[in-house]
Design a protein around this motif. Structure first.
Motif, PDB file in Angstrom:
ATOM      1  N   GLU A 574       1.080  -1.137  -0.072  1.00 23.01           N
ATOM      2  CA  GLU A 574      -0.016   0.065   0.361  1.00 23.01           C
ATOM      3  C   GLU A 574       0.844   1.239   0.064  1.00 23.01           C
ATOM      4  N   PRO A 576       0.758   5.671  -0.154  1.00 24.50           N
ATOM      5  CA  PRO A 576      -0.012   6.811  -0.018  1.00 24.50           C
ATOM      6  C   PRO A 576      -0.715   7.567  -1.589  1.00 24.50           C
ATOM      7  N   ALA A 577      -2.283   7.367  -1.576  1.00 29.65           N
ATOM      8  CA  ALA A 577      -2.595   8.208  -2.835  1.00 29.65           C
ATOM      9  C   ALA A 577      -2.382   9.578  -3.409  1.00 29.65           C
ATOM     10  N   SER A 582      -1.731   8.727  -7.643  1.00 31.69           N
ATOM     11  CA  SER A 582      -3.789   8.874  -7.396  1.00 31.69           C
ATOM     12  C   SER A 582      -3.938   8.965  -8.736  1.00 31.69           C
ATOM     13  N   THR A 585      -4.629   5.116  -9.880  1.00 31.48           N
ATOM     14  CA  THR A 585      -5.377   3.975  -9.163  1.00 31.48           C
ATOM     15  C   THR A 585      -6.396   4.890  -8.384  1.00 31.48           C
ATOM     16  N   LYS A 588      -7.049   1.340  -2.029  1.00 34.80           N
ATOM     17  CA  LYS A 588      -5.791   1.699  -1.608  1.00 34.80           C
ATOM     18  C   LYS A 588      -4.940   0.940  -1.797  1.00 34.80           C
ATOM     19  N   ASP A 590      -0.633  -1.328  -3.679  1.00 32.42           N
ATOM     20  CA  ASP A 590       0.489  -0.893  -4.183  1.00 32.42           C
ATOM     21  C   ASP A 590       0.726   0.205  -5.540  1.00 32.42           C
ATOM     22  N   THR A 594      -5.108  -3.072  -5.792  1.00 38.48           N
ATOM     23  CA  THR A 594      -5.563  -2.855  -5.582  1.00 38.48           C
ATOM     24  C   THR A 594      -5.489  -3.400  -3.706  1.00 38.48           C
ATOM     25  N   ASP A 612       5.209   0.252  -2.861  1.00 40.53           N
ATOM     26  CA  ASP A 612       4.720  -0.214  -4.111  1.00 40.53           C
ATOM     27  C   ASP A 612       4.798  -1.319  -4.595  1.00 40.53           C
TER      28      ASP A 612
END
Length: 688
Positions: A574, A576-577, A582, A585, A588, A590, A594, A612
């Motif tokens: 995971e 941060p988006a 962002s 994807t 939440k 990598d 999802t 990631d």
């Protein structure tokens, strides 16, 4: 027209970017693993001024000792005479400080002789330095023991190692450093016959083509460098290939390198009499023997596990960029090198951990994890690591069928009579698409996978025998009874949103589907009109097509009947988006898979790692989790003890009782308490 061309060009650029985002997580960025140093690494460089214009020169402590005996002016004279005078003083008044000074002066003289292009003379001095430093460390004739807190003690270890390496370099230059040979070395006071002997349970003298020195290289491609301090000279042994002699031979890559530590054992009794000696240069495999018994002391060997690994990875045959790209874009080109690979000797008493790479990747992607896990003595004691290479441009179910066949072939070749129960505890570790390929080894197909193609019985299919057999192997299969656990990492169990219309279109443009495969599909459709479903996966020609969320085989794999004897563990990534991630994807995950897609409902444990897709299987937390799982597997095996031995954990349904043969005798009866604590699970586990 210009606007249209611009739009098409923009579309191609975006598609290429998206495809790169999809597969970049599985590719390795560089094949630059090692580089030659301008000067070999030497821990004595500063203390002895080895690279200065005035050097090499002894330390001030040795010069002080010479002043004590009024010998400091002799430094500018004949070094042999100086060493002889010190030897005479030592014989009258045995003292460790005296013998240390002899070792240091002999080594400095050897470096000066080597700089002056006098290798024979240098060899004599290096031999004397090895002898005297060995006496400092182990001779029991002295009234007081050596002081391990004295910096001189560590320098004595460094002198032994550096002098032995200097001698070995001179011998190697004459192509004489070979197991089974005997070398003659003349020191200041002795003639020494040295037998070169390989001490290894797995490698043999005929396996060695030549040696290289670890100190000549610096490692770039591995994050962690595992070098343990002790006595001896770490070497890189480059293996010689033996075509056709052993069925296991085909699983070793060309130019495989493995670690060796050279240790010269000195006869101190003969040395004290100034008598000629017969010594043994022992070449140890540090993976099996990290220590050596000397003078009733268990002495750690100087070892380096990472540099030989990096040296192997730097060979052209293992060029990750080439293998990864060919495997994706030209699957046929990788067919000839597809299969199982071993980077260490096959060991029938250790559990295999088979690592399976993902899309646009190769086994090289696992080297960070392999390097870290193999450095752990407990892991190394019980496990051997294998790697699977396959063309990643084709749908994952074809790769799974080929892996199934390759595993069966390997078992038949290396263990045709089923005598090695450790092989029946195999663990698979799969990254990304490799997790799907791995899981397909452990489920019962029933008729469910075939039903995605047709409502008609397979027996009614019209096809050539070869094509018919290939379809049967792909869509009808039993779980492998030798696999006990599967660890999936960043795996799109429900597909990936990056396998969309644009990336699929680009994949079809770039990936060259084997002609034979395309002809086979055309034949099936022509000879069986109305036989296949309209949405049958016959039209899925590439791995990217097979990974889209609507891929028909993914839900079947999720609900397929799993083997009762197999356990699953899952690791998800995971990030941060935010930023560019962002843009590509939703939800939440990598960046490629999802969390919803990566989750595995029947997993015994699953964790989320802050990484990631490209780093999730190389992240330290993932590696620690795999280590925990492996130790847990050993702990669970011990719960099935019968006396002091461990038998096969279970008898999978459908496997004849005679297949459960001899007990696994290599596991100790108990696991140390601290390892049990790790095995219970230091890593937080999410509830399913």
């Amino acid at each position: 027209m210009t606007t249209r061309r611009a739009k098409e060009r923009f579309r191609s650029m975006v598609a290429l970017l998206l495809l790169s985002c999809l597969v970049v997580g599985c590719a390795t960025s560089t094949n630059k693993w090692v580089a030659l140093r301008s000067t070999p690494r030497n821990p004595l460089t500063e203390s002895l001024g080895l690279l200065t214009k005035q050097g090499p020169k002894p330390t001030e402590r040795t010069i002080q000792l010479l002043r004590r005996y009024n010998l400091h002016e002799s430094l500018e004279g004949d070094r042999r005479e100086l060493l002889a005078k010190l030897d005479e003083i030592e014989s009258r008044n045995p003292n460790r400080e005296n013998v240390y000074a002899q070792a240091e002066l002999a080594y400095v003289s050897g470096k000066r002789s080597e700089r002056g292009k006098h290798p024979k003379q240098a060899l004599e001095y290096y031999g004397a330095a090895v002898l005297h430093s060995y006496r400092y460390l182990f001779d029991e004739q002295y009234a007081t023991a050596s002081n391990p807190y004295d910096p001189e003690f560590r320098r004595a270890c460094d002198l032994y190692n550096a002098a032995l390496e200097g001698a070995l370099r001179i011998v190697q230059a004459k192509d004489s450093l070979r197991p089974g040979t005997t070398q003659h070395i003349r020191t200041a006071n002795h003639d020494c016959q040295i037998e070169v002997r390989l001490e290894s349970n797995d490698w043999h003298a005929e396996d060695i083509d030549h040696f290289e020195f670890v100190t000549d290289y610096e490692v770039h491609g591995l994050r962690n460098h595992y070098h343990n301090f002790g006595l001896g000279v770490p070497l890189i042994a480059v293996r010689r290939k033996h075509e056709g002699e052993d069925p296991r031979e085909e699983y070793y890559p060309a130019d495989l390198s493995f670690p060796v530590t050279a240790f010269l054992r000195v006869d101190l009794a003969a040395a004290s009499r100034n008598a000629d000696q017969t010594a043994v240069l022992e070449l140890f495999d540090p993976l099996n023997q990290p220590t050596v018994l000397v003078a009733n002391q268990n002495v750690p060997l100087e070892t380096d596990l990472s540099t030989p690994l990096a040296h192997t990875l730097s060979q052209p045959a293992l060029d990750d960029n080439r293998l990864s790209t060919l495997g994706l874009l030209k699957p046929d080109k990788v067919k000839q090198v597809q299969g199982l690979y071993m980077l260490e000797p096959f060991q029938d008493d250790k559990i295999p951990v088979l690592m399976v790479h993902g899309l646009w990747s190769s086994p090289v992607t696992w080297m960070e994890m392999f390097n870290d896990l193999r450095s752990d003595p407990q892991i190394r004691k019980h496990y051997q690591f294998w790697f699977y290479l396959y063309p990643t441009g084709q749908p994952f179910w074809y790769s799974a069928a080929q892996m199934r066949e390759d595993l069966a072939s390997m078992r038949q070749k290396v263990d045709p009579e089923g005598r090695y129960p450790a092989l029946d505890q195999t663990i698979l570790v799969g990254h990304s698409m490799g997790g799907l390929v791995s899981k397909l080894q452990t489920v019962d197909s029933g008729n469910d996978f075939w039903a995605t193609l047709s409502e008609h019985p397979f027996s009614e299919l019209e096809a050539d025998e070869e094509l018919r057999e290939g379809l049967a192997q792909t869509f009808f299969f039993d779980p492998n009874p030798s696999i006990r656990r599967v660890i999936t990492i960043g795996t799109p169990h429900r597909g990936s949103e990056f396998a969309n219309d644009t990336t699929k279109w680009l994949g079809r443009k770039l990936i060259r589907i084997p002609t034979k495969l395309m002809q086979g599909k055309h034949q099936l459709i022509a000879r069986n009109p109305g036989f296949f479903r309209k949405d049958a996966p016959l039209d899925i020609n590439t791995s990217i097509d097979s990974l889209e969320p609507n891929s028909p085989l993914l839900p079947v794999l999720l609900t397929a009947h799993c083997s009762s004897w197999v356990k699953y563990n899952n690791i998800m990534g995971e990030i941060p988006a935010k930023g560019i991630a962002s843009w590509f994807t939703s939800g939440k995950g990598d960046g490629v898979v999802t969390l919803d897609s990566a989750r595995l409902e029947n997993a015994e444990s699953q964790i989320v790692v802050p990484a990631d897709h490209s780093l999730v299987h190389r992240h330290p937390q993932s590696i620690l989790e795999v280590r925990r799982i492996l130790l847990q597997q050993v702990a669970e095996l011990r719960s099935y003890t019968y006396g002091d031995r461990i038998e096969q954990v279970s008898n999978p349904s459908g496997v004849p009782r005679e297949a459960v043969r001899e007990p696994l005798q290599t596991m100790p009866a108990l696991l140390p308490d601290e390892q049990m604590e790790v095995a219970r699970g230091a890593t937080a586990v999410l509830s399913r």
